[in-house]
Design a protein around this motif. Structure first.
Motif, PDB file in Angstrom:
ATOM      1  N   MET A   1       0.834  -1.203   0.000  1.00  0.00           N
ATOM      2  CA  MET A   1       0.000   0.000   0.000  1.00  0.00           C
ATOM      3  C   MET A   1       0.870   1.254   0.000  1.00  0.00           C
ATOM      4  SD  MET A   1      -2.845  -1.395   2.703  1.00  0.00           S
ATOM      5  CE  MET A   1      -3.656   0.146   3.008  1.00  0.00           C
ATOM      6  N   GLU A   2       1.923   1.251   0.796  1.00  0.00           N
ATOM      7  CA  GLU A   2       2.815   2.407   0.862  1.00  0.00           C
ATOM      8  C   GLU A   2       3.572   2.601  -0.449  1.00  0.00           C
ATOM      9  OE1 GLU A   2       5.010   1.503   4.413  1.00  0.00           O
ATOM     10  OE2 GLU A   2       3.673   2.719   5.653  1.00  0.00           O
ATOM     11  N   GLU A   3       3.940   1.517  -1.090  1.00  0.00           N
ATOM     12  CA  GLU A   3       4.625   1.620  -2.385  1.00  0.00           C
ATOM     13  C   GLU A   3       3.673   2.199  -3.437  1.00  0.00           C
ATOM     14  OE1 GLU A   3       7.187   1.891  -5.344  1.00  0.00           O
ATOM     15  OE2 GLU A   3       7.706   1.496  -3.259  1.00  0.00           O
ATOM     16  N   ALA A   4       2.414   1.807  -3.418  1.00  0.00           N
ATOM     17  CA  ALA A   4       1.433   2.359  -4.354  1.00  0.00           C
ATOM     18  C   ALA A   4       1.254   3.858  -4.116  1.00  0.00           C
ATOM     19  CB  ALA A   4       0.094   1.625  -4.207  1.00  0.00           C
TER      20      ALA A   4
ATOM     21  N   LEU B   1      -5.332  12.196  -9.594  1.00  0.00           N
ATOM     22  CA  LEU B   1      -4.213  11.659  -8.819  1.00  0.00           C
ATOM     23  C   LEU B   1      -4.235  12.171  -7.386  1.00  0.00           C
ATOM     24  CD1 LEU B   1      -1.340  11.781 -11.454  1.00  0.00           C
ATOM     25  CD2 LEU B   1      -2.359   9.736 -10.440  1.00  0.00           C
ATOM     26  N   SER B   2      -4.651  13.420  -7.193  1.00  0.00           N
ATOM     27  CA  SER B   2      -4.735  13.974  -5.833  1.00  0.00           C
ATOM     28  C   SER B   2      -5.798  13.237  -5.018  1.00  0.00           C
ATOM     29  CB  SER B   2      -5.055  15.462  -5.885  1.00  0.00           C
ATOM     30  OG  SER B   2      -4.011  16.164  -6.503  1.00  0.00           O
ATOM     31  N   ARG B   3      -6.940  12.965  -5.651  1.00  0.00           N
ATOM     32  CA  ARG B   3      -7.990  12.201  -4.948  1.00  0.00           C
ATOM     33  C   ARG B   3      -7.515  10.793  -4.631  1.00  0.00           C
ATOM     34  NH1 ARG B   3     -11.179  14.739  -8.914  1.00  0.00           N
ATOM     35  NH2 ARG B   3     -11.198  12.814 -10.134  1.00  0.00           N
ATOM     36  N   LYS B   4      -6.824  10.186  -5.579  1.00  0.00           N
ATOM     37  CA  LYS B   4      -6.302   8.833  -5.360  1.00  0.00           C
ATOM     38  C   LYS B   4      -5.303   8.826  -4.209  1.00  0.00           C
ATOM     39  CE  LYS B   4      -3.899   5.122  -7.807  1.00  0.00           C
ATOM     40  NZ  LYS B   4      -3.318   4.706  -9.097  1.00  0.00           N
ATOM     41  N   LEU B   5      -4.437   9.825  -4.179  1.00  0.00           N
ATOM     42  CA  LEU B   5      -3.441   9.922  -3.114  1.00  0.00           C
ATOM     43  C   LEU B   5      -4.112  10.101  -1.757  1.00  0.00           C
ATOM     44  CD1 LEU B   5      -0.415  10.026  -2.472  1.00  0.00           C
ATOM     45  CD2 LEU B   5      -0.499  12.482  -2.869  1.00  0.00           C
ATOM     46  N   ALA B   6      -5.151  10.920  -1.691  1.00  0.00           N
ATOM     47  CA  ALA B   6      -5.868  11.129  -0.430  1.00  0.00           C
ATOM     48  C   ALA B   6      -6.530   9.835   0.037  1.00  0.00           C
ATOM     49  CB  ALA B   6      -6.920  12.222  -0.598  1.00  0.00           C
ATOM     50  N   ARG B   7      -7.119   9.088  -0.901  1.00  0.00           N
ATOM     51  CA  ARG B   7      -7.732   7.797  -0.537  1.00  0.00           C
ATOM     52  C   ARG B   7      -6.678   6.825  -0.031  1.00  0.00           C
ATOM     53  NH1 ARG B   7     -10.326   8.443  -5.488  1.00  0.00           N
ATOM     54  NH2 ARG B   7      -9.022   6.808  -6.398  1.00  0.00           N
ATOM     55  N   GLN B   8      -5.539   6.785  -0.712  1.00  0.00           N
ATOM     56  CA  GLN B   8      -4.473   5.872  -0.297  1.00  0.00           C
ATOM     57  C   GLN B   8      -3.960   6.225   1.093  1.00  0.00           C
ATOM     58  OE1 GLN B   8      -1.864   6.443  -3.659  1.00  0.00           O
ATOM     59  NE2 GLN B   8      -2.414   4.459  -4.539  1.00  0.00           N
ATOM     60  N   GLU B   9      -3.768   7.488   1.364  1.00  0.00           N
ATOM     61  CA  GLU B   9      -3.277   7.896   2.680  1.00  0.00           C
ATOM     62  C   GLU B   9      -4.293   7.572   3.768  1.00  0.00           C
ATOM     63  OE1 GLU B   9      -2.232  11.994   2.096  1.00  0.00           O
ATOM     64  OE2 GLU B   9      -0.269  11.474   1.271  1.00  0.00           O
ATOM     65  N   ALA B  10      -5.578   7.771   3.482  1.00  0.00           N
ATOM     66  CA  ALA B  10      -6.616   7.443   4.457  1.00  0.00           C
ATOM     67  C   ALA B  10      -6.654   5.939   4.714  1.00  0.00           C
ATOM     68  CB  ALA B  10      -7.971   7.936   3.970  1.00  0.00           C
ATOM     69  N   THR B  11      -6.518   5.156   3.662  1.00  0.00           N
ATOM     70  CA  THR B  11      -6.543   3.703   3.799  1.00  0.00           C
ATOM     71  C   THR B  11      -5.345   3.205   4.598  1.00  0.00           C
ATOM     72  OG1 THR B  11      -7.690   3.515   1.678  1.00  0.00           O
ATOM     73  CG2 THR B  11      -6.626   1.528   2.515  1.00  0.00           C
ATOM     74  N   ILE B  12      -4.180   3.760   4.317  1.00  0.00           N
ATOM     75  CA  ILE B  12      -2.973   3.362   5.049  1.00  0.00           C
ATOM     76  C   ILE B  12      -3.109   3.735   6.523  1.00  0.00           C
ATOM     77  CG2 ILE B  12      -0.510   3.878   5.342  1.00  0.00           C
ATOM     78  CD1 ILE B  12      -0.352   4.043   2.249  1.00  0.00           C
ATOM     79  N   GLY B  13      -3.618   4.934   6.785  1.00  0.00           N
ATOM     80  CA  GLY B  13      -3.810   5.361   8.178  1.00  0.00           C
ATOM     81  C   GLY B  13      -4.770   4.448   8.921  1.00  0.00           C
ATOM     82  N   ALA B  14      -5.888   4.100   8.284  1.00  0.00           N
ATOM     83  CA  ALA B  14      -6.865   3.209   8.917  1.00  0.00           C
ATOM     84  C   ALA B  14      -6.268   1.827   9.133  1.00  0.00           C
ATOM     85  CB  ALA B  14      -8.121   3.117   8.057  1.00  0.00           C
TER      86      ALA B  14
END
Length: 114
Positions: free
Chosen positions: A14-17, A83-96
């Protein structure tokens, strides 16, 4: 593979993505800057001398630069937004995911163990 190792591997993926998405955004920013650098000589050439008794405006060059930057950015804006929306989703998912791991019986992941 143990469940803890699976979770660590999943978090690592997830972090690599997320890093890949950040690289894509940075690439777009570099491409815009490169295009702007290529047209800068054309923007600077337009400054004229005195016309009809009016002195040249030093802010006109800056205004042309800003307009060009806005136009180049607007061309790529849908891609930047996606890409900004995707990045925000990825960061939220990683945090959760990290919260679940630290709250559960999993190992405490603070970035040092990954």
């Amino acid at each position: 593979m143990s469940p803890d190792a699976d979770r660590i591997a999943q978090l690592s993926r997830m972090e690599e993505a997320r890093r890949q998405t950040e690289r894509q955004l940075q690439l777009i920013e570099r491409q815009i800057a490169r295009k702007l650098a290529a047209i800068m000589p054309q923007l600077a050439r337009r400054q004229g001398g005195y016309r009809r008794g009016r002195p040249p405006q030093p802010s006109a060059s800056l205004e042309r630069y800003r307009k060009s930057l806005a136009a180049l950015t607007a061309e790529r804006q849908p891609e930047i937004d996606a890409l900004s929306r995707k990045l925000a989703r990825q960061e939220a998912t990683i945090g959760a995911f990290q919260e679940r791991l630290s709250a559960g019986n999993g190992p405490a992941l603070n970035g040092a163990e990954v």
